[in-house]
Design a protein around this motif. Structure first.
Motif, PDB file in Angstrom:
ATOM      1  N   THR A  28       0.818  -1.206   0.000  1.00 57.11           N
ATOM      2  CA  THR A  28       0.000   0.000   0.000  1.00 57.11           C
ATOM      3  C   THR A  28       0.854   1.259   0.000  1.00 57.11           C
ATOM      4  OG1 THR A  28      -1.706  -1.222   1.196  1.00 57.11           O
ATOM      5  CG2 THR A  28      -1.914   1.161   1.180  1.00 57.11           C
ATOM      6  N   ALA A  29       2.046   1.220   0.594  1.00 57.26           N
ATOM      7  CA  ALA A  29       2.916   2.404   0.609  1.00 57.26           C
ATOM      8  C   ALA A  29       3.290   2.818  -0.811  1.00 57.26           C
ATOM      9  CB  ALA A  29       4.173   2.140   1.433  1.00 57.26           C
ATOM     10  N   VAL A  40       3.593   9.148   4.037  1.00 57.54           N
ATOM     11  CA  VAL A  40       3.541   7.770   4.520  1.00 57.54           C
ATOM     12  C   VAL A  40       4.945   7.352   4.944  1.00 57.54           C
ATOM     13  CG1 VAL A  40       3.772   6.778   2.192  1.00 57.54           C
ATOM     14  CG2 VAL A  40       2.800   5.398   4.043  1.00 57.54           C
ATOM     15  N   CYS A  43       4.201   0.983   5.544  1.00 54.09           N
ATOM     16  CA  CYS A  43       3.022   0.133   5.663  1.00 54.09           C
ATOM     17  C   CYS A  43       3.516  -1.291   5.883  1.00 54.09           C
ATOM     18  CB  CYS A  43       2.171   0.173   4.403  1.00 54.09           C
ATOM     19  SG  CYS A  43       1.396   1.770   4.075  1.00 54.09           S
ATOM     20  N   GLN A  48      -2.646  -4.903   7.300  1.00 53.14           N
ATOM     21  CA  GLN A  48      -2.104  -3.639   6.791  1.00 53.14           C
ATOM     22  C   GLN A  48      -2.258  -2.486   7.775  1.00 53.14           C
ATOM     23  OE1 GLN A  48      -0.675  -2.630   3.632  1.00 53.14           O
ATOM     24  NE2 GLN A  48      -0.250  -4.798   3.505  1.00 53.14           N
ATOM     25  N   TYR A  49      -1.133  -2.050   8.315  1.00 58.44           N
ATOM     26  CA  TYR A  49      -1.063  -0.821   9.100  1.00 58.44           C
ATOM     27  C   TYR A  49      -0.139   0.130   8.358  1.00 58.44           C
ATOM     28  CZ  TYR A  49      -3.139  -3.037  13.197  1.00 58.44           C
ATOM     29  OH  TYR A  49      -4.006  -3.646  14.068  1.00 58.44           O
ATOM     30  N   CYS A  50      -0.537   1.390   8.247  1.00 61.74           N
ATOM     31  CA  CYS A  50       0.327   2.405   7.652  1.00 61.74           C
ATOM     32  C   CYS A  50       0.492   3.541   8.654  1.00 61.74           C
ATOM     33  CB  CYS A  50      -0.268   2.957   6.359  1.00 61.74           C
ATOM     34  SG  CYS A  50      -0.416   1.755   5.026  1.00 61.74           S
ATOM     35  N   THR A  64      -2.038   6.402  12.428  1.00 62.27           N
ATOM     36  CA  THR A  64      -1.928   5.007  12.015  1.00 62.27           C
ATOM     37  C   THR A  64      -3.260   4.599  11.413  1.00 62.27           C
ATOM     38  OG1 THR A  64      -0.390   4.541  13.813  1.00 62.27           O
ATOM     39  CG2 THR A  64      -1.443   2.654  12.785  1.00 62.27           C
ATOM     40  N   LEU A  73      -8.427   2.836   3.514  1.00 63.61           N
ATOM     41  CA  LEU A  73      -7.741   3.091   4.779  1.00 63.61           C
ATOM     42  C   LEU A  73      -8.633   3.867   5.735  1.00 63.61           C
ATOM     43  CD1 LEU A  73      -4.171   4.110   3.567  1.00 63.61           C
ATOM     44  CD2 LEU A  73      -4.927   1.871   4.399  1.00 63.61           C
TER      45      LEU A  73
END
Length: 83
Positions: A28-29, A40, A43, A48-50, A64, A73
């Motif tokens: 996703t980044a 960003v 990720c 999925q954590y960004c 986050t 997101l």
């Protein structure tokens, strides 16, 4: 709250993206960077954590998110500590 909506509101209210250098963006980044979302930090893969960072004057804001696609997101947590 959806991240993209929150990001628009933050920028409208004077918060500026605080781009940190990411060494090897993945998942996703990469999608976010291609969309011009340079704040960003990273990720994770799997769940999925960004992480994102913003500044307004001398204040810092870290966000986050969870979700697998940029449009999906949602904000999971935030803090006011500087990286």
């Amino acid at each position: 709250m959806p991240f993209l909506s929150a990001r628009s509101a933050l920028i409208k209210n004077g918060w500026r993206p605080d781009a940190l250098i990411q060494r090897q963006p993945v998942g996703t980044a990469v999608e976010l960077l291609n969309m011009g979302i340079t704040e960003v930090e990273r990720c994770t893969q799997g769940v999925q954590y960004c992480q994102f960072h913003y500044r307004k004057n001398q204040e810092c804001l870290g966000i986050t998110t969870i979700g697998e696609e940029a449009e999906d997101l949602v904000i999971d947590a935030w803090n006011f500590s500087c990286p």
